[in-house]
Write an enzyme that holds these catalytic residues in place. Structure first.
Site, PDB file in Angstrom:
ATOM      1  N   THR A  68       0.834  -1.205   0.000  1.00  0.00           N
ATOM      2  CA  THR A  68       0.000   0.000   0.000  1.00  0.00           C
ATOM      3  C   THR A  68       0.867   1.252   0.000  1.00  0.00           C
ATOM      4  OG1 THR A  68      -1.771  -1.172   1.143  1.00  0.00           O
ATOM      5  CG2 THR A  68      -1.857   1.231   1.201  1.00  0.00           C
ATOM      6  N   CYS A  69       1.953   1.227   0.743  1.00  0.00           N
ATOM      7  CA  CYS A  69       2.847   2.380   0.829  1.00  0.00           C
ATOM      8  C   CYS A  69       3.487   2.691  -0.516  1.00  0.00           C
ATOM      9  CB  CYS A  69       3.925   2.131   1.875  1.00  0.00           C
ATOM     10  SG  CYS A  69       3.266   1.717   3.506  1.00  0.00           S
ATOM     11  N   THR A  70       3.939   1.657  -1.198  1.00  0.00           N
ATOM     12  CA  THR A  70       4.677   1.818  -2.449  1.00  0.00           C
ATOM     13  C   THR A  70       3.770   2.020  -3.653  1.00  0.00           C
ATOM     14  OG1 THR A  70       6.490   0.505  -1.565  1.00  0.00           O
ATOM     15  CG2 THR A  70       6.411   0.744  -3.946  1.00  0.00           C
TER      16      THR A  70
END
Length: 161
Positions: free
Chosen positions: A48-50
């Site tokens: 999700t972060c990337t």
């Protein structure tokens, strides 16, 4: 207790990598006398972060800066080497400042730590974004779930500038 709108960013030291190597930065150096957009992720390289959170801050980088923002920074409870590798892999150098909070000192000081031991991650940061003007929080967007990047997205934050 979590930091809130109107609160001053607490004193802490974070790390970033420069061409000369790792450098310590105090929160005063990062936020003092500046308008800063800070977003936090539970972990560098996580899906999700990337794929969902960081890309928006690249896509809307010029629009965010056009609203008078001096610095766009991301912070995670990861070591400086992981943050540096993530910066390179996302081609975000010069656009986003990658801040390492390796021991979670800053994250705990702002009260936005979360226990993700169930996922094998230990203590990490909640996912959030904030606008900080001269060290004072003027907007704060905390996600209900670490797997979501809606409330704290670049698009949502851009509307608050």
């Amino acid at each position: 207790m979590a930091i809130g709108v109107g609160d001053k960013i607490p004193n802490a030291t974070l790390k970033t990598r420069t061409s000369d190597g790792p450098v310590d930065l105090s929160t005063e150096e990062i936020f003092g006398g500046k308008k800063v957009v800070l977003f936090a992720v539970p972990g560098a390289f996580t899906p999700t972060c990337t794929m969902n959170h960081l890309p928006g801050f690249l896509t809307y980088n010029e629009e965010i800066r056009g609203k008078g923002v001096d610095t766009i920074a991301v912070v995670a409870v990861n070591d400086i080497h992981v943050m540096s590798a993530w910066e390179k892999s996302t081609e975000a150098s010069g656009k986003i400042t990658f801040l390492s909070d390796g021991n979670g000192e800053f994250t705990k000081a702002v009260g936005l730590d979360i226990d993700l031991s169930v996922a094998g991650l230990g203590t990490r940061s909640k996912r959030y974004s904030m606008i900080v003007e001269d060290g004072v929080v003027t907007a704060l967007n905390i996600e209900d779930s670490p797997g979501r990047a809606d409330t704290s997205s670049a698009e949502a934050l851009l509307e608050q500038l």
